[in-house]
Scaffold this active site. Structure first.
Site, PDB file in Angstrom:
ATOM      1  N   GLU A 189       3.452  -4.868  12.370  1.00  0.00           N
ATOM      2  CA  GLU A 189       2.422  -3.390  12.148  1.00  0.00           C
ATOM      3  C   GLU A 189       1.118  -4.175  11.317  1.00  0.00           C
ATOM      4  O   GLU A 189       1.514  -4.368  10.150  1.00  0.00           O
ATOM      5  CB  GLU A 189       3.309  -2.513  11.537  1.00  0.00           C
ATOM      6  N   ASN A 214       0.742  -1.204   0.190  1.00  0.00           N
ATOM      7  CA  ASN A 214       0.114  -0.114   0.024  1.00  0.00           C
ATOM      8  C   ASN A 214       0.729   1.409   0.104  1.00  0.00           C
ATOM      9  O   ASN A 214       0.548   2.124  -0.333  1.00  0.00           O
ATOM     10  CB  ASN A 214      -0.982   0.074   1.174  1.00  0.00           C
ATOM     11  N   CYS A 274      -3.160   1.537   6.607  1.00  0.00           N
ATOM     12  CA  CYS A 274      -3.248   0.578   8.049  1.00  0.00           C
ATOM     13  C   CYS A 274      -4.174   1.487   8.970  1.00  0.00           C
ATOM     14  O   CYS A 274      -4.812   1.038   9.908  1.00  0.00           O
ATOM     15  CB  CYS A 274      -2.054   0.013   8.426  1.00  0.00           C
ATOM     16  N   GLU A 295       7.237   1.767  14.957  1.00  0.00           N
ATOM     17  CA  GLU A 295       8.055   2.254  13.973  1.00  0.00           C
ATOM     18  C   GLU A 295       8.099   3.734  14.208  1.00  0.00           C
ATOM     19  O   GLU A 295       7.446   4.569  14.888  1.00  0.00           O
ATOM     20  CB  GLU A 295       7.116   1.845  12.519  1.00  0.00           C
TER      21      GLU A 295
HETATM   22  P1  NAI Z   1      -0.025  -9.816   3.343  1.00  0.00           P
HETATM   23  O1  NAI Z   1      -0.098  -9.640   4.884  1.00  0.00           O
HETATM   24  O2  NAI Z   1      -0.500 -11.156   2.916  1.00  0.00           O
HETATM   25  O3  NAI Z   1       1.221  -9.349   2.636  1.00  0.00           O
HETATM   26  C1  NAI Z   1       1.947  -8.535   3.262  1.00  0.00           C
HETATM   27  C2  NAI Z   1       3.470  -9.127   3.026  1.00  0.00           C
HETATM   28  O4  NAI Z   1       3.622 -10.203   3.791  1.00  0.00           O
HETATM   29  C3  NAI Z   1       3.677  -9.361   1.605  1.00  0.00           C
HETATM   30  O5  NAI Z   1       5.145  -8.937   1.218  1.00  0.00           O
HETATM   31  C4  NAI Z   1       3.563 -10.940   1.659  1.00  0.00           C
HETATM   32  O6  NAI Z   1       4.207 -11.411   0.593  1.00  0.00           O
HETATM   33  C5  NAI Z   1       4.328 -11.219   2.848  1.00  0.00           C
HETATM   34  N1  NAI Z   1       3.748 -12.596   3.290  1.00  0.00           N
HETATM   35  C6  NAI Z   1       2.387 -12.997   3.322  1.00  0.00           C
HETATM   36  N2  NAI Z   1       2.383 -14.167   4.175  1.00  0.00           N
HETATM   37  C7  NAI Z   1       3.436 -14.520   4.427  1.00  0.00           C
HETATM   38  C8  NAI Z   1       4.270 -15.755   5.400  1.00  0.00           C
HETATM   39  N3  NAI Z   1       3.379 -16.513   5.890  1.00  0.00           N
HETATM   40  N4  NAI Z   1       5.489 -15.417   5.707  1.00  0.00           N
HETATM   41  C9  NAI Z   1       6.159 -14.415   5.314  1.00  0.00           C
HETATM   42  N5  NAI Z   1       5.527 -13.439   4.601  1.00  0.00           N
HETATM   43  C10 NAI Z   1       4.383 -13.327   4.066  1.00  0.00           C
HETATM   44  O7  NAI Z   1      -1.262  -8.827   2.800  1.00  0.00           O
HETATM   45  P2  NAI Z   1      -2.183  -8.995   1.570  1.00  0.00           P
HETATM   46  O8  NAI Z   1      -2.841 -10.397   1.473  1.00  0.00           O
HETATM   47  O9  NAI Z   1      -1.584  -8.437   0.227  1.00  0.00           O
HETATM   48  O10 NAI Z   1      -3.466  -8.144   2.086  1.00  0.00           O
HETATM   49  C11 NAI Z   1      -4.332  -8.761   2.712  1.00  0.00           C
HETATM   50  C12 NAI Z   1      -5.078  -7.619   3.872  1.00  0.00           C
HETATM   51  O11 NAI Z   1      -4.056  -7.186   4.559  1.00  0.00           O
HETATM   52  C13 NAI Z   1      -5.762  -6.362   3.182  1.00  0.00           C
HETATM   53  O12 NAI Z   1      -6.878  -6.437   2.823  1.00  0.00           O
HETATM   54  C14 NAI Z   1      -5.361  -5.378   4.464  1.00  0.00           C
HETATM   55  O13 NAI Z   1      -6.741  -5.600   5.185  1.00  0.00           O
HETATM   56  C15 NAI Z   1      -4.284  -6.099   5.250  1.00  0.00           C
HETATM   57  N6  NAI Z   1      -3.081  -5.203   4.775  1.00  0.00           N
HETATM   58  C16 NAI Z   1      -2.488  -4.160   5.903  1.00  0.00           C
HETATM   59  C17 NAI Z   1      -1.479  -3.488   5.819  1.00  0.00           C
HETATM   60  C18 NAI Z   1      -0.978  -2.815   6.659  1.00  0.00           C
HETATM   61  O14 NAI Z   1      -0.192  -1.483   6.546  1.00  0.00           O
HETATM   62  N7  NAI Z   1      -0.979  -2.969   8.105  1.00  0.00           N
HETATM   63  C19 NAI Z   1      -0.810  -3.523   4.359  1.00  0.00           C
HETATM   64  C20 NAI Z   1      -1.492  -4.316   3.371  1.00  0.00           C
HETATM   65  C21 NAI Z   1      -2.591  -5.115   3.834  1.00  0.00           C
END
Ligand code: NAI
Ligand code: MG
Length: 473
Positions: free
Chosen positions: A248, A150, A282, A454
């Site tokens: 986070e 994001n 977030c 952070e």
């Molecule tokens: P995600 O949490 O799956 O991806 C974030 C990062 O984590 C990516 O680099 C991904 O490759 C990595 N990742 C995913 N599973 C992992 C694992 N088991 N081990 C290590 N690394 C892993 O996020 P996604 O699926 O793209 O988005 C889903 C939801 O997450 C969104 O709808 C939103 O609600 C939330 N989100 C929250 C964010 C924040 O800033 N706190 C940012 C992006 C998404």
């Protein structure tokens, strides 16, 4: 944008060992954009080894000299602002007016931590004349950084700059949807004097490259930003290794507007709270709690102001196709839960946006705090509005959430602002301006919004471990 992106390991672009690539797409058109290396354990291992080799040289450099390199990165980021912003327009779907700000914030992180390198002094502890005791804040060594899509370069800088300032070396795994800007900046950092291997980038998926990074024995600390689901998986992996983690994990942040607020600012401010970056933030303010007496007029004014938030101009598309589907699922959930759609709740019909992952900004009223649209993070430009009778009810509703990242208060009553701020369960509270603060203000979650902080001086502490030395003299 290049056709193909490789890993950046040991100061050079390196193809993936297994020769596999992933395709990225342009969120604004849905069309194919580029190929990125699909990293696995072998690539992660190469990156961790490169980082480990760079560690002594970087860690043992005089802090003021590390700072000078980070300041040069800040300078170069500003020099190449438009070009790097352009990558985020293509990959993340950021509007062209917004993307340069993200690069500017990334530059500010390098600037802040470049200047704070000497703020990490230890203390002396008085044990009487027979001893000399002091503490040192030492880097962990190799830090793994796992990033979402994001705010790619902004969040990468938020983690990498303090980690490097403290003398750590970094292996970063950007989101598989948005890798180009960080690859570009990592290679730029070497031109700025960062030793080859001090900042490595391995691209690929979470279950492959991400999990391999957390599991690698050479990694001594992990910082993760993303979903609660992935955060939990990473925390489980980390538990096996007793690996320190910063998590986070997003939120469902309440935004409290009291009847005595300056509504001329509260209305646009509450709008920006949930439409900025098309709600893919977030710390978005997605539960809007309105004092009963102003509820109806506030909602009317908010809906009026929202007419100016045009997808494709003010806000971009959802960055991933999965996110595009997720927001639409919540439109259906809201309907099934019986919320009232004041505006939005569907897709734009503008033919110019066809093929892109655009959604309409949306206001729901008649929401109860136990509905899914009030409890779950949607991560789109969607707000759930609920009335409250008094301060107690506002605080109770605000705190009745599994999350606790941010909270907002709009009031002209200074005493109330302090009183309510103290009672809210959130890592940051904004009064009379959503997202007030900057790279200097510490940021992180209460409850399931995460662990650790952070930004600001606080983050520097999270990238060090404390040693106490006591000498008998
Ligand atoms: P995600 O949490 O799956 O991806 C974030 C990062 O984590 C990516 O680099 C991904 O490759 C990595 N990742 C995913 N599973 C992992 C694992 N088991 N081990 C290590 N690394 C892993 O996020 P996604 O699926 O793209 O988005 C889903 C939801 O997450 C969104 O709808 C939103 O609600 C939330 N989100 C929250 C964010 C924040 O800033 N706190 C940012 C992006 C998404
Ligand atoms: Mg995922």
């Amino acid at each position: 944008m290049q056709e193909r992106y490789e890993h950046f390991i040991g100061g050079a672009f390196v193809p993936p060992r297994a020769g596999r690539y992933l395709e990225t797409r342009n969120p604004a058109t849905g069309k194919r954009l580029a190929e990125i290396a699909r990293g696995d354990e072998a690539d992660v291992d190469a990156a961790v080894q490169a980082a480990a080799s760079a560690l002594p040289g970087w860690r043992d450099r005089r802090p003021i000299e590390r700072g000078r390199v980070l300041l040069e990165v800040a300078r170069r980021l500003r020099e190449r602002q438009q070009e790097i912003a352009g990558l985020e327009v293509l990959e993340a779907g950021k509007p062209a007016w917004q993307a340069p700000f993200e690069v500017e914030i990334a530059a500010q992180y390098f600037e802040l931590y470049g200047g704070l390198v000497n703020a990490l002094g230890g203390e002396t502890i008085d044990l009487g004349p027979g001893y000399h005791s002091y503490t040192r804040r030492e880097p962990f060594g190799v830090v793994g950084v796992i990033l979402p899509w994001n705010a790619p370069i902004n969040q990468a800088a938020r983690a990498a700059a303090p980690a490097l300032a403290a003398g750590n070396v970094v292996v970063a795994k950007p989101s598989e949807f948005t890798s180009a800007s960080l690859l570009e900046v990592a290679s730029m950092a070497v031109e700025c004097g960062l030793p080859a291997g001090a900042l490595n980038v391995v691209t690929g998926t979470g279950p492959e490259a991400g999990a391999a990074l957390v599991a690698h024995g050479g990694v001594r600390k992990v910082a993760f930003t993303g979903s609660l689901r992935a955060g939990r998986e990473i925390a489980h992996l980390a538990a096996d290794r007793i690996l320190p983690v910063t998590l986070e994990l997003g939120g469902k942040s309440p935004n409290l507007v009291f009847a005595d607020a300056d509504l001329e600012h509260a209305v646009p401010g509450s709008l920006r709270a949930f439409v900025t970056n098309a709600g893919q933030v977030c710390s978005a303010g997605t539960r809007l709690l309105l004092e009963r007496g102003i509820h109806d007029c506030f909602v009317t004014a908010l809906a009026e102001a929202m007419k100016g938030v045009r997808p494709g101009q003010m806000i971009g598309p959802m960055t991933t196709e999965a996110q595009y589907r997720k927001v639409q699922e919540y439109y259906a959930i809201a309907k099934a839960e019986g919320a009232t759609t004041v505006a939005g709740g569907g897709l734009p019909d503008d033919p110019a946006l066809a093929g892109g992952w655009f959604v309409l900004p949306t206001i729901y009223t008649g929401v109860r705090n136990d509905m899914r649209i009030a409890r779950e993070e949607i991560f789109g430009p969607v707000v759930s509005v609920m009335p409250f009778a008094d301060e107690d009810e506002a605080v109770r509703t605000a705190n009745d959430s599994p999350y606790g990242l941010a909270a907002g208060i709009w009031t002209r009553d200074l005493a109330r602002a302090h009183r309510v701020a103290a009672r809210l369960e959130a890592g940051q509270v904004y009064v009379n301006e959503w997202m007030a603060g900057g790279v200097e203000t510490p940021f992180g979650g209460y409850k399931q919004s995460g662990i650790g902080r952070e930004k600001g001086l606080e983050a520097l502490h999270h990238y060090t471990q404390l040693k106490c030395v006591t000498i008998r003299i």
